[in-house]
Motif scaffolding. Structure first.
Motif, PDB file in Angstrom:
ATOM      1  N   CYS A 266       0.804  -1.224   0.000  1.00  0.00           N
ATOM      2  CA  CYS A 266       0.000   0.000   0.000  1.00  0.00           C
ATOM      3  C   CYS A 266       0.834   1.270   0.000  1.00  0.00           C
ATOM      4  N   LEU A 267       2.147   1.158  -0.125  1.00  0.00           N
ATOM      5  CA  LEU A 267       2.998   2.345  -0.006  1.00  0.00           C
ATOM      6  C   LEU A 267       2.670   3.407  -1.048  1.00  0.00           C
ATOM      7  N   ALA A 268       2.242   2.987  -2.252  1.00  0.00           N
ATOM      8  CA  ALA A 268       1.898   3.971  -3.283  1.00  0.00           C
ATOM      9  C   ALA A 268       0.637   4.759  -2.935  1.00  0.00           C
ATOM     10  N   LEU A 269      -0.125   4.264  -1.954  1.00  0.00           N
ATOM     11  CA  LEU A 269      -1.358   4.928  -1.516  1.00  0.00           C
ATOM     12  C   LEU A 269      -1.199   5.606  -0.160  1.00  0.00           C
ATOM     13  N   LEU A 270       0.000   5.555   0.406  1.00  0.00           N
ATOM     14  CA  LEU A 270       0.250   6.069   1.762  1.00  0.00           C
ATOM     15  C   LEU A 270      -0.303   7.474   1.990  1.00  0.00           C
ATOM     16  N   PRO A 271      -0.148   8.437   1.072  1.00  0.00           N
ATOM     17  CA  PRO A 271      -0.633   9.793   1.363  1.00  0.00           C
ATOM     18  C   PRO A 271      -2.145   9.882   1.551  1.00  0.00           C
ATOM     19  N   LEU A 272      -2.890   8.878   1.087  1.00  0.00           N
ATOM     20  CA  LEU A 272      -4.349   8.917   1.204  1.00  0.00           C
ATOM     21  C   LEU A 272      -4.836   8.544   2.596  1.00  0.00           C
ATOM     22  N   VAL A 273      -4.023   7.815   3.368  1.00  0.00           N
ATOM     23  CA  VAL A 273      -4.476   7.309   4.662  1.00  0.00           C
ATOM     24  C   VAL A 273      -4.747   8.470   5.611  1.00  0.00           C
ATOM     25  N   GLY A 274      -5.939   8.490   6.185  1.00  0.00           N
ATOM     26  CA  GLY A 274      -6.326   9.547   7.108  1.00  0.00           C
ATOM     27  C   GLY A 274      -7.830   9.735   7.096  1.00  0.00           C
ATOM     28  N   VAL A 275      -8.290  10.723   7.829  1.00  0.00           N
ATOM     29  CA  VAL A 275      -9.679  11.164   7.763  1.00  0.00           C
ATOM     30  C   VAL A 275      -9.654  12.593   7.241  1.00  0.00           C
ATOM     31  N   TRP A 276     -10.471  12.853   6.239  1.00  0.00           N
ATOM     32  CA  TRP A 276     -10.475  14.110   5.516  1.00  0.00           C
ATOM     33  C   TRP A 276     -11.880  14.713   5.550  1.00  0.00           C
ATOM     34  N   ARG A 277     -11.971  16.029   5.701  1.00  0.00           N
ATOM     35  CA  ARG A 277     -13.269  16.712   5.674  1.00  0.00           C
ATOM     36  C   ARG A 277     -13.153  17.986   4.843  1.00  0.00           C
ATOM     37  N   GLY A 278     -14.242  18.307   4.167  1.00  0.00           N
ATOM     38  CA  GLY A 278     -14.245  19.535   3.387  1.00  0.00           C
ATOM     39  C   GLY A 278     -15.545  19.701   2.640  1.00  0.00           C
ATOM     40  N   GLU A 279     -15.502  20.524   1.607  1.00  0.00           N
ATOM     41  CA  GLU A 279     -16.698  20.837   0.840  1.00  0.00           C
ATOM     42  C   GLU A 279     -16.441  20.674  -0.644  1.00  0.00           C
ATOM     43  N   GLY A 280     -17.537  20.540  -1.387  1.00  0.00           N
ATOM     44  CA  GLY A 280     -17.433  20.398  -2.827  1.00  0.00           C
ATOM     45  C   GLY A 280     -18.721  20.807  -3.503  1.00  0.00           C
ATOM     46  N   GLU A 281     -18.818  20.437  -4.772  1.00  0.00           N
ATOM     47  CA  GLU A 281     -19.965  20.833  -5.577  1.00  0.00           C
ATOM     48  C   GLU A 281     -20.374  19.682  -6.486  1.00  0.00           C
ATOM     49  N   ILE A 282     -21.671  19.475  -6.595  1.00  0.00           N
ATOM     50  CA  ILE A 282     -22.239  18.499  -7.524  1.00  0.00           C
ATOM     51  C   ILE A 282     -22.901  19.269  -8.653  1.00  0.00           C
ATOM     52  N   ASN A 283     -22.692  18.812  -9.873  1.00  0.00           N
ATOM     53  CA  ASN A 283     -23.348  19.429 -11.017  1.00  0.00           C
ATOM     54  C   ASN A 283     -23.513  18.366 -12.096  1.00  0.00           C
ATOM     55  N   TYR A 284     -24.507  18.529 -12.954  1.00  0.00           N
ATOM     56  CA  TYR A 284     -24.723  17.595 -14.053  1.00  0.00           C
ATOM     57  C   TYR A 284     -25.653  18.263 -15.047  1.00  0.00           C
ATOM     58  N   SER A 285     -25.623  17.786 -16.267  1.00  0.00           N
ATOM     59  CA  SER A 285     -26.432  18.418 -17.309  1.00  0.00           C
ATOM     60  C   SER A 285     -27.931  18.311 -17.037  1.00  0.00           C
ATOM     61  N   THR A 286     -28.344  17.365 -16.199  1.00  0.00           N
ATOM     62  CA  THR A 286     -29.763  17.205 -15.877  1.00  0.00           C
ATOM     63  C   THR A 286     -30.194  18.048 -14.673  1.00  0.00           C
ATOM     64  N   MET A 287     -29.246  18.745 -14.043  1.00  0.00           N
ATOM     65  CA  MET A 287     -29.561  19.550 -12.860  1.00  0.00           C
ATOM     66  C   MET A 287     -29.778  21.008 -13.254  1.00  0.00           C
ATOM     67  N   GLU A 288     -30.659  21.683 -12.522  1.00  0.00           N
ATOM     68  CA  GLU A 288     -30.934  23.093 -12.798  1.00  0.00           C
ATOM     69  C   GLU A 288     -29.749  23.978 -12.434  1.00  0.00           C
ATOM     70  N   LYS A 289     -29.070  23.648 -11.340  1.00  0.00           N
ATOM     71  CA  LYS A 289     -27.922  24.439 -10.910  1.00  0.00           C
ATOM     72  C   LYS A 289     -27.021  23.579 -10.032  1.00  0.00           C
ATOM     73  N   PRO A 290     -25.779  23.984  -9.836  1.00  0.00           N
ATOM     74  CA  PRO A 290     -24.877  23.230  -8.962  1.00  0.00           C
ATOM     75  C   PRO A 290     -25.390  23.210  -7.522  1.00  0.00           C
ATOM     76  N   VAL A 291     -25.010  22.166  -6.794  1.00  0.00           N
ATOM     77  CA  VAL A 291     -25.399  21.991  -5.396  1.00  0.00           C
ATOM     78  C   VAL A 291     -24.144  21.819  -4.557  1.00  0.00           C
ATOM     79  N   ARG A 292     -24.074  22.540  -3.458  1.00  0.00           N
ATOM     80  CA  ARG A 292     -22.949  22.416  -2.532  1.00  0.00           C
ATOM     81  C   ARG A 292     -23.138  21.206  -1.621  1.00  0.00           C
ATOM     82  N   PHE A 293     -22.016  20.584  -1.246  1.00  0.00           N
ATOM     83  CA  PHE A 293     -22.073  19.500  -0.265  1.00  0.00           C
ATOM     84  C   PHE A 293     -20.820  19.541   0.590  1.00  0.00           C
ATOM     85  N   ALA A 294     -20.904  18.906   1.751  1.00  0.00           N
ATOM     86  CA  ALA A 294     -19.742  18.677   2.610  1.00  0.00           C
ATOM     87  C   ALA A 294     -19.546  17.174   2.722  1.00  0.00           C
TER      88      ALA A 294
END
Length: 204
Positions: A48-76
């Motif tokens: 798993c050494l090539a994946l070592l930087p991923l190990v942890g617990v991560w929190r933050g925010e992002g955005e969902i969007n798609y051509s079928t959606m009226e507008k982008p939606v925020r999520f955490a």
């Protein structure tokens, strides 16, 4: 001081508030428990050494969007990537929708699965979604701090949304944060951007 020493020092500074945190654990299991902190628990398996930087617990925010959606939606989101010393990583992601002011609207997507690195540097990622979809991704590291994967198979229940494929790119950004982007082909639409997020380490 060389660039390697600089990187180690920067990592130590980033870990000042996270190094002493780990996953809640039952301490009476007769087998190794999961750890999201490389300073505690079982040693990370060499596979798993090539994946070592991923190990942890991560929190933050992002955005969902798609051509079928009226507008982008925020999520955490909270993303947990942990291990128990064997040659795979545990993956769990929980998300919740946000309004324009950042207030929580309701719980959203959940997924759980496994990162399975292989001797030829191929990465298998198996994900099961609470929405009734199961995906098998294959990919490889792009470099030491980014990983690109695409679905080889998608299976869904009779009540799940139509999804035919997905692609994900994970990478360390902004001096140690984790970012990802996802493209998805679903509901009759071609592969296109769907979600992105910027997560900060809270454990490990």
């Amino acid at each position: 001081m060389g660039s390697g020493d600089d990187a180690i020092q920067a990592a130590e500074q980033r870990a000042e508030s996270t190094r002493d945190r780990n996953l809640p654990q039952f301490d009476d299991l007769p087998i190794p428990v999961d750890t999201a902190n490389l300073r505690e628990g079982a040693n990370l398996n060499d596979a798993c050494l090539a994946l070592l930087p991923l190990v942890g617990v991560w929190r933050g925010e992002g955005e969902i969007n798609y051509s079928t959606m009226e507008k982008p939606v925020r999520f955490a989101q909270q993303l947990t990537i942990a291990h128990d010393g064997r040659p795979f990583l545990f993956h769990e992601a929980r998300a919740w929708l946000l309004d324009d002011e950042g207030n929580v609207i309701r719980p959203a997507a959940r997924e759980v699965g496994w990162w399975r690195p292989q001797p030829d540097d191929t990465i298998e990622l198996l994900l099961a979604h609470a929405s009734g979809i199961m995906e098998i991704f294959y990919g490889k590291p792009r470099n030491q701090t980014s990983w690109e994967l695409a679905t080889d198979a998608v299976v869904r229940t009779a009540t799940a949304k139509e999804v035919t494929g997905a692609q994900r790119l994970y990478g360390l950004i902004n001096n140690g944060d984790l970012g990802y982007v996802e493209e998805r082909a679903m509901v009759g639409e071609p592969m296109q951007p769907h979600a992105s997020a910027h997560l900060r380490r809270v454990v490990g």
